[in-house]
Design an enzyme around this catalytic site. Structure first.
Site, PDB file in Angstrom:
ATOM      1  N   PRO A  16      43.266  42.896  53.354  1.00 16.14           N
ATOM      2  CA  PRO A  16      44.525  42.403  52.807  1.00 16.14           C
ATOM      3  C   PRO A  16      44.702  42.655  51.315  1.00 16.14           C
ATOM      4  CG  PRO A  16      43.085  40.594  53.424  1.00 16.14           C
ATOM      5  CD  PRO A  16      42.480  41.829  53.979  1.00 16.14           C
ATOM      6  N   ASN A  17      45.928  42.999  50.978  1.00 18.76           N
ATOM      7  CA  ASN A  17      46.383  43.208  49.597  1.00 18.76           C
ATOM      8  C   ASN A  17      45.895  44.514  48.976  1.00 18.76           C
ATOM      9  OD1 ASN A  17      47.893  40.712  49.326  1.00 18.76           O
ATOM     10  ND2 ASN A  17      45.899  39.700  49.418  1.00 18.76           N
ATOM     11  N   ARG A  24      48.416  45.825  41.684  1.00 16.77           N
ATOM     12  CA  ARG A  24      47.736  44.551  41.805  1.00 16.77           C
ATOM     13  C   ARG A  24      46.635  44.417  40.758  1.00 16.77           C
ATOM     14  NH1 ARG A  24      43.311  43.053  46.426  1.00 16.77           N
ATOM     15  NH2 ARG A  24      43.113  40.874  45.809  1.00 16.77           N
ATOM     16  N   TYR A  29      41.291  45.860  39.367  1.00 17.13           N
ATOM     17  CA  TYR A  29      41.152  46.802  40.485  1.00 17.13           C
ATOM     18  C   TYR A  29      41.473  48.254  40.128  1.00 17.13           C
ATOM     19  CZ  TYR A  29      40.841  42.473  43.144  1.00 17.13           C
ATOM     20  OH  TYR A  29      40.446  41.259  43.610  1.00 17.13           O
ATOM     21  N   ASN A  80      36.122  47.675  53.045  1.00 18.97           N
ATOM     22  CA  ASN A  80      36.397  46.712  51.984  1.00 18.97           C
ATOM     23  C   ASN A  80      37.231  45.621  52.644  1.00 18.97           C
ATOM     24  OD1 ASN A  80      37.213  45.149  49.886  1.00 18.97           O
ATOM     25  ND2 ASN A  80      37.799  46.842  48.542  1.00 18.97           N
ATOM     26  N   ALA A  83      39.822  39.902  50.736  1.00 23.59           N
ATOM     27  CA  ALA A  83      39.625  38.449  50.756  1.00 23.59           C
ATOM     28  C   ALA A  83      38.859  37.982  51.997  1.00 23.59           C
ATOM     29  CB  ALA A  83      40.976  37.749  50.669  1.00 23.59           C
ATOM     30  N   GLU A 104      29.644  48.292  52.868  1.00 21.92           N
ATOM     31  CA  GLU A 104      30.641  47.348  52.355  1.00 21.92           C
ATOM     32  C   GLU A 104      30.955  47.749  50.907  1.00 21.92           C
ATOM     33  OE1 GLU A 104      29.004  43.403  52.221  1.00 21.92           O
ATOM     34  OE2 GLU A 104      30.744  42.577  51.170  1.00 21.92           O
ATOM     35  N   HIS A 106      33.319  47.043  47.388  1.00 23.30           N
ATOM     36  CA  HIS A 106      34.254  46.245  46.585  1.00 23.30           C
ATOM     37  C   HIS A 106      34.521  46.968  45.288  1.00 23.30           C
ATOM     38  CE1 HIS A 106      33.879  42.968  49.351  1.00 23.30           C
ATOM     39  NE2 HIS A 106      32.566  43.144  49.317  1.00 23.30           N
ATOM     40  N   SER A 108      35.701  45.603  42.566  1.00 22.32           N
ATOM     41  CA  SER A 108      35.223  44.761  41.465  1.00 22.32           C
ATOM     42  C   SER A 108      33.815  44.262  41.766  1.00 22.32           C
ATOM     43  CB  SER A 108      36.174  43.568  41.286  1.00 22.32           C
ATOM     44  OG  SER A 108      36.144  42.741  42.439  1.00 22.32           O
ATOM     45  N   ARG A 113      32.576  37.358  39.244  1.00 24.33           N
ATOM     46  CA  ARG A 113      33.890  36.730  39.290  1.00 24.33           C
ATOM     47  C   ARG A 113      33.772  35.271  39.763  1.00 24.33           C
ATOM     48  NH1 ARG A 113      37.948  40.447  42.297  1.00 24.33           N
ATOM     49  NH2 ARG A 113      39.382  39.001  41.260  1.00 24.33           N
TER      50      ARG A 113
HETATM   51  C1  DQA Z   1      37.700  42.929  46.606  1.00 27.43           C
HETATM   52  C2  DQA Z   1      37.120  41.617  46.068  1.00 27.43           C
HETATM   53  C3  DQA Z   1      37.642  40.438  46.865  1.00 27.43           C
HETATM   54  O1  DQA Z   1      37.088  39.224  46.347  1.00 27.43           O
HETATM   55  C4  DQA Z   1      39.144  40.348  46.752  1.00 27.43           C
HETATM   56  O2  DQA Z   1      39.647  39.288  47.539  1.00 27.43           O
HETATM   57  C5  DQA Z   1      39.815  41.634  47.094  1.00 27.43           C
HETATM   58  C6  DQA Z   1      39.219  42.891  46.662  1.00 27.43           C
HETATM   59  C7  DQA Z   1      37.315  44.146  45.740  1.00 27.43           C
HETATM   60  O3  DQA Z   1      37.507  45.266  46.189  1.00 27.43           O
HETATM   61  O4  DQA Z   1      36.850  43.969  44.601  1.00 27.43           O
HETATM   62  O5  DQA Z   1      40.919  41.649  47.644  1.00 27.43           O
HETATM   63  O6  DQA Z   1      37.200  43.156  47.907  1.00 27.43           O
END
Ligand code: DQA
Length: 149
Positions: A16-17, A24, A29, A80, A83, A104, A106, A108, A113
């Site tokens: 998501p997102n 964003r 990011y 990825n 959330a 996996e 990410h 960030s 964080r």
């Molecule tokens: C994320 C880190 C997650 O905590 C966050 O909710 C994301 C992106 C990242 O790629 O850094 O949506 O997965």
């Protein structure tokens, strides 16, 4: 080590997102859109004899179904979960159906964080994790999967 004559298929899942990348929180990011990242990844994949199946969804169930459907059809998974990383037993259980390498990713560094981001539900079923290296994390994940096939 990879034999490049051996073509493989890799599933790339974004949660998501991540469809909003570019707009964003770019300070966290980066400025690349998801399309930017995936078109570079596709170029890299072609050079490595890898076919990518790229999937993004904002819905947990859709992600679970995609992971289920890819059983037996892919030789690696880059995910990825965004959330859902921090909440989804369902995505973790779907990944557990697979015996192929799972990376996996990410963008960030989730450990730098908020505390709620420090725990990943999926890392225990992943082969490895790359966090905090931005978009290049996807590229490193693809190289790693190529090297494991
Ligand atoms: C994320 C880190 C997650 O905590 C966050 O909710 C994301 C992106 C990242 O790629 O850094 O949506 O997965």
């Amino acid at each position: 080590m990879a034999t490049l004559s051996n073509p493989i298929k890799v599933l790339v899942v974004n949660g998501p997102n991540l469809n909003m990348l570019g707009k964003r929180e770019p300070e966290i990011y980066g400025r690349d859109t998801l399309d930017d990242i995936l078109s570079r990844l596709n170029e890299q994949a072609q050079n490595l004899s890898i076919e990518l199946d790229c999937f993004q969804s904002n819905y947990e169930g859709a992600i679970v179904e995609k992971i289920q459907e890819s059983m037996g059809n892919v030789q690696g998974i880059i995910i990825n979960p965004a959330a859902y990383t921090h909440t989804s037993v369902a995505i973790r259980d779907a990944l557990s159906l697979h015996s192929v390498p799972i990376v996996e990713v990410h963008l960030s560094n989730i450990y730098k964080r908020e505390e709620f981001r420090h725990h990943s539900m999926v890392s225990a079923v992943a082969t490895g994790q790359i966090a905090g290296l931005g978009a290049q994390g996807y590229s490193l994940a693809l190289t790693a999967i190529r090297n494991m096939n």
